[in-house]
Scaffold this motif. Structure first.
Motif, mmCIF file in Angstrom:
data_model
loop_
_atom_site.group_PDB
_atom_site.id
_atom_site.type_symbol
_atom_site.label_atom_id
_atom_site.label_comp_id
_atom_site.label_asym_id
_atom_site.label_seq_id
_atom_site.Cartn_x
_atom_site.Cartn_y
_atom_site.Cartn_z
ATOM 1 N N ALA A 100 16.901 24.537 10.535
ATOM 2 C CA ALA A 100 17.742 23.804 9.590
ATOM 3 C C ALA A 100 17.991 22.407 10.129
ATOM 4 C CB ALA A 100 19.066 24.535 9.377
ATOM 5 N N GLY A 101 18.219 21.445 9.254
ATOM 6 C CA GLY A 101 18.519 20.089 9.688
ATOM 7 C C GLY A 101 17.406 19.501 10.535
ATOM 8 N N THR A 102 17.786 18.821 11.618
ATOM 9 C CA THR A 102 16.804 18.196 12.502
ATOM 10 C C THR A 102 15.788 19.207 13.021
ATOM 11 O OG1 THR A 102 18.367 16.488 13.219
ATOM 12 C CG2 THR A 102 16.502 16.922 14.666
ATOM 13 N N SER A 103 16.257 20.391 13.401
ATOM 14 C CA SER A 103 15.358 21.426 13.928
ATOM 15 C C SER A 103 14.308 21.814 12.900
ATOM 16 C CB SER A 103 16.172 22.657 14.342
ATOM 17 O OG SER A 103 17.074 22.343 15.373
ATOM 18 N N GLY A 104 14.731 21.970 11.657
ATOM 19 C CA GLY A 104 13.798 22.321 10.599
ATOM 20 C C GLY A 104 12.806 21.206 10.328
ATOM 21 N N GLY A 135 5.954 25.087 8.437
ATOM 22 C CA GLY A 135 7.336 24.805 8.787
ATOM 23 C C GLY A 135 8.253 25.131 7.625
ATOM 24 N N LEU A 136 9.223 25.991 7.855
ATOM 25 C CA LEU A 136 10.204 26.343 6.829
ATOM 26 C C LEU A 136 11.540 25.717 7.203
ATOM 27 C CD1 LEU A 136 9.404 30.156 6.351
ATOM 28 C CD2 LEU A 136 8.502 28.214 5.044
ATOM 29 N N ILE A 137 12.168 25.042 6.258
ATOM 30 C CA ILE A 137 13.455 24.394 6.514
ATOM 31 C C ILE A 137 14.484 24.919 5.527
ATOM 32 C CG2 ILE A 137 12.760 22.404 5.090
ATOM 33 C CD1 ILE A 137 14.580 20.672 6.883
ATOM 34 N N ALA A 138 15.667 25.222 6.026
ATOM 35 C CA ALA A 138 16.740 25.741 5.179
ATOM 36 C C ALA A 138 17.026 24.759 4.045
ATOM 37 C CB ALA A 138 18.003 25.955 6.012
ATOM 38 N N GLY A 139 16.943 25.249 2.825
ATOM 39 C CA GLY A 139 17.161 24.385 1.675
ATOM 40 C C GLY A 139 15.880 23.867 1.060
ATOM 41 N N GLU A 159 15.443 35.179 5.202
ATOM 42 C CA GLU A 159 14.606 36.328 4.847
ATOM 43 C C GLU A 159 13.753 36.031 3.620
ATOM 44 O OE1 GLU A 159 15.131 40.970 3.316
ATOM 45 O OE2 GLU A 159 16.640 40.086 4.653
ATOM 46 N N SER A 160 14.362 35.462 2.586
ATOM 47 C CA SER A 160 13.629 35.225 1.342
ATOM 48 C C SER A 160 12.511 34.197 1.521
ATOM 49 C CB SER A 160 14.585 34.773 0.233
ATOM 50 O OG SER A 160 15.219 33.557 0.561
ATOM 51 N N ASP A 161 12.724 33.202 2.398
ATOM 52 C CA ASP A 161 11.671 32.209 2.632
ATOM 53 C C ASP A 161 10.456 32.844 3.302
ATOM 54 O OD1 ASP A 161 13.113 30.217 1.459
ATOM 55 O OD2 ASP A 161 13.568 29.115 3.300
ATOM 56 N N LEU A 162 10.687 33.806 4.183
ATOM 57 C CA LEU A 162 9.563 34.497 4.829
ATOM 58 C C LEU A 162 8.875 35.455 3.857
ATOM 59 C CD1 LEU A 162 10.935 35.220 8.423
ATOM 60 C CD2 LEU A 162 9.258 33.511 7.717
#
Length: 301
Positions: free
Chosen positions: A76-80, A103-107, A127-130
């Motif tokens: 998420a954020g910078t990490s994502g 790369g999956l990022i929250a949002g 979970e849903s993104d995976l």
């Protein structure tokens, strides 16, 4: 980790105030730049302490690739954003299929430029993104979180474990919460940020250094590098076409003319052109040699 309605961040190095920068707003530009540079130098040292853990994760990425699996970053954020960036760079640098490193990022992609409220606090989104990319047991999921406690990442790791995928984490705090949800944790503690809690600084730099190692060395491990040349570069523009020809020249010590002609004959596949020249083979013969060598140039010569 909550006290009343407040999240307890006291024990996180990434949230601790840096004693060297308590007067940051009073210092000159030159003084802040000097301190910032000094603090940044601590990052590589902190990464060095985690080389054993990093090596283990890389070996598992290579194992996943050889099994036909994918490398999935989550954050998420910078990490994502850093995970998305590293994944995107694998396509032109190594001619990797876009699905090979993701790369999956929250949002979602909107979060690359605009914060999506509440996205990182949802384990369900992880979970849903995976599920949306049909995660399998052959894949490896690496959760990235400077704080080491992002719910989105934890949710993804929990689901990955259920599926049977390999799990790893990259955090910037020791004894990070997300480490408990992965088989192979990496914890790089570079100390407090010069600007308290701004983890896009040293923590972001630490994450970028580690991600560089994870993707680059794993690609070396599956034959996408010969000597120190990126022989699977994807020539998507004029600059990269010229770089491709130079790589062919460097690998084979041939002339520019020979490199250019073979590059065209090999359908702009640098690796194939190199094998054609080094083994004095036709395109078809060189293709067969590479197939038998699992893509490693050195094994064809």
């Amino acid at each position: 980790m909550k006290v009343g309605n407040k999240m307890n961040l006291e024990k996180l190095t990434t949230e601790t105030r840096n004693e060297e920068t308590m007067r940051l707003d009073e210092l000159s530009t030159a003084e802040v730049a000097r301190i910032m540079n000094q603090e940044d130098q601590k990052v590589a040292v902190a990464v060095e302490k985690e080389l054993a853990s990093i090596t283990t994760v890389i070996d598992n990425i290579i194992k996943s690739f050889k099994a036909g699996g994918r490398l999935i970053y989550m954050g998420a954020g910078t990490s994502g954003r850093l995970g998305v960036l590293d994944a995107a760079e694998c396509v032109p640098t190594f001619s990797a299929d876009p699905s090979m490193v993701q790369g999956l990022i929250a949002g979602g992609m909107e979060a690359m430029t605009v914060a999506v409220e509440g996205a990182e606090d949802s384990k369900e989104f992880g979970e849903s993104d995976l599920k949306a990319i049909s995660l399998t047991a052959d894949d490896i999921v690496i959760g990235i979180a400077a704080s080491g406690r992002t719910p989105y990442v934890i949710g993804g790791l929990e689901y990955a474990t259920k599926v049977g995928a390999t799990t790893a984490t990259l955090s910037c705090n020791k004894e990070a919460e997300i480490s408990q949800y992965a088989t192979y944790p990496i914890e790089v503690d570079a100390g407090p940020e010069i600007l308290t809690g701004s983890t896009r600084l040293k923590s972001g730099t630490a994450q970028k250094l580690v991600l560089n190692m994870l993707s680059t060395i794993s690609m070396i491990g599956i034959g996408k590098v010969y000597q120190n040349l990126m022989v699977d570069v994807k020539p998507t523009n004029e600059k990269l076409e010229e770089r491709s020809k130079r790589i062919i020249m460097q690998a084979t010590e041939c002339s520019y003319e020979k490199a250019s002609l073979t590059f065209i004959e090999a359908d702009q596949q640098v690796k194939l052109a190199i094998v054609m020249i080094l083994t004095d083979s036709t395109k078809e013969e060189a293709t067969e040699k590479l197939t038998k060598a699992n893509g490693f140039i050195r094994k064809t010569i």
